[in-house]
Design a protein around this motif. Sequence first.
Motif, PDB file in Angstrom:
ATOM      1  N   LEU A  71       0.837  -1.194  -0.204  1.00  0.00           N
ATOM      2  CA  LEU A  71       0.033   0.106  -0.068  1.00  0.00           C
ATOM      3  C   LEU A  71       0.756   1.235  -0.051  1.00  0.00           C
ATOM      4  O   LEU A  71       0.698   2.254  -0.788  1.00  0.00           O
ATOM      5  CB  LEU A  71      -0.784  -0.046   1.196  1.00  0.00           C
ATOM      6  N   VAL A  72       1.912   1.195   0.680  1.00  0.00           N
ATOM      7  CA  VAL A  72       2.749   2.324   1.138  1.00  0.00           C
ATOM      8  C   VAL A  72       3.635   2.537  -0.593  1.00  0.00           C
ATOM      9  O   VAL A  72       3.640   3.526  -0.775  1.00  0.00           O
ATOM     10  CB  VAL A  72       3.669   2.289   2.028  1.00  0.00           C
ATOM     11  N   SER A  73       3.942   1.572  -1.066  1.00  0.00           N
ATOM     12  CA  SER A  73       4.839   1.465  -2.068  1.00  0.00           C
ATOM     13  C   SER A  73       3.710   1.866  -3.326  1.00  0.00           C
ATOM     14  O   SER A  73       4.442   2.312  -4.415  1.00  0.00           O
ATOM     15  CB  SER A  73       5.306   0.040  -2.450  1.00  0.00           C
ATOM     16  N   THR A  74       2.370   1.587  -3.264  1.00  0.00           N
ATOM     17  CA  THR A  74       1.737   1.983  -4.483  1.00  0.00           C
ATOM     18  C   THR A  74       1.402   3.375  -4.400  1.00  0.00           C
ATOM     19  O   THR A  74       1.413   4.165  -5.305  1.00  0.00           O
ATOM     20  CB  THR A  74       0.380   1.489  -4.172  1.00  0.00           C
ATOM     21  N   VAL A  75       1.470   4.331  -3.413  1.00  0.00           N
ATOM     22  CA  VAL A  75       1.194   5.619  -3.045  1.00  0.00           C
ATOM     23  C   VAL A  75       2.368   6.756  -3.152  1.00  0.00           C
ATOM     24  O   VAL A  75       2.582   7.574  -4.031  1.00  0.00           O
ATOM     25  CB  VAL A  75       0.338   5.906  -1.895  1.00  0.00           C
ATOM     26  N   VAL A  76       3.302   6.166  -2.324  1.00  0.00           N
ATOM     27  CA  VAL A  76       4.336   7.195  -1.969  1.00  0.00           C
ATOM     28  C   VAL A  76       5.404   7.427  -3.073  1.00  0.00           C
ATOM     29  O   VAL A  76       5.850   8.899  -3.230  1.00  0.00           O
ATOM     30  CB  VAL A  76       5.259   6.732  -0.739  1.00  0.00           C
ATOM     31  N   PRO A  77       5.895   6.508  -3.793  1.00  0.00           N
ATOM     32  CA  PRO A  77       6.989   6.681  -4.995  1.00  0.00           C
ATOM     33  C   PRO A  77       6.342   7.979  -5.799  1.00  0.00           C
ATOM     34  O   PRO A  77       7.100   8.809  -6.259  1.00  0.00           O
ATOM     35  CB  PRO A  77       7.092   5.444  -5.642  1.00  0.00           C
ATOM     36  N   GLN A  78       5.153   7.801  -6.330  1.00  0.00           N
ATOM     37  CA  GLN A  78       4.509   8.650  -7.231  1.00  0.00           C
ATOM     38  C   GLN A  78       4.442   9.927  -6.632  1.00  0.00           C
ATOM     39  O   GLN A  78       4.707  11.350  -7.183  1.00  0.00           O
ATOM     40  CB  GLN A  78       3.047   8.280  -7.554  1.00  0.00           C
TER      41      GLN A  78
END
Length: 330
Positions: A71-78
Amino acid sequence: MDRGNTTAGFVLLGLFNHTRAHLFLFVLVLTVAFNSVVGNALLLLLIHQDRRLHTPMYFLLSQLSLMDMMLVSTVVPQMAAGYLMGKKFISAAGCGFQIFFFLTLGGGECFLLAAMSYDRYVAICHPLRYPVLMSWQLCLRLTVASWLLGAADGAMQAAATLSFQFCSRNEIDHFFCEAPVLLRLACGDTSAFEFFMYICCVLMLLIPFSLILMSYGLILAAVLRMRSTEARKKAFATCSSHLAVVGLFYGAATFSYMRPTSSRSANHDKVVSAFYTIVTPMLNPLIYSLRNSEVKGSLRKCVTRCAALTSKDALAGLDLAGGTKGKGIQ
């Protein structure tokens, strides 16, 4: 009104502005996100390495950690790329994938938390029949069902959301693609789909939550019948971590998705989504590591082992250096 092509993509306006105060907040959010990924990865590692934690309860917990990491990897990089490099554009396909993974993981966590509550019910109310009532086969089925139900909801809502025509001004006042926010850009009438989406969210939240309440109602009745104070304390300690995680998850999700549209604002949506997608995943491993003696014991064992290996490597390095120095003197 002009209509844009859904394949053109969107512009994410982001969570922060380029001011000193917002820069500090960005660094803080990035730190929280990093701690979230590290904490959940560490919990996954501990559960994988320690044989004492190879039980259905901890397997379900490992799946929760995996979902939180994703979930964190889906949102934070962008979000980070948009703020640091100005890459605020996201393609329609990228937006669809964000909606899909976000809803898959959020919906999956709902059902996974319900499975974890059933596991606690069996462990406390039927401890002698635990290997039968909570077998590994049932545990795997519950886990797969959680992932599949979440994925079905994510795929359906992502496809339906992107099927609309969007106006020429394709700017999303958010830091990631979220279906309710994206629908505000649609040119056509979305009321029927919004109602359908609201019903889906209510069902995805209320059905698992009802199962959780039922499990803990039975657990409470069983605990109150216990004569031993020590047994009561042990039962409450076993359930407290899971209850804290359920409270955090459902509190944020309910506030985010079940508020009336009239009380919503873009800034409030951003803050709630940041808490839901970044802060809560960081708190979950902390709650389980601080309130669970088995996890704390496994963590101490891991730290001791790492310290011993570091000391051994350091001594080996000193011996090698000493031997090389002695040869030089000869």
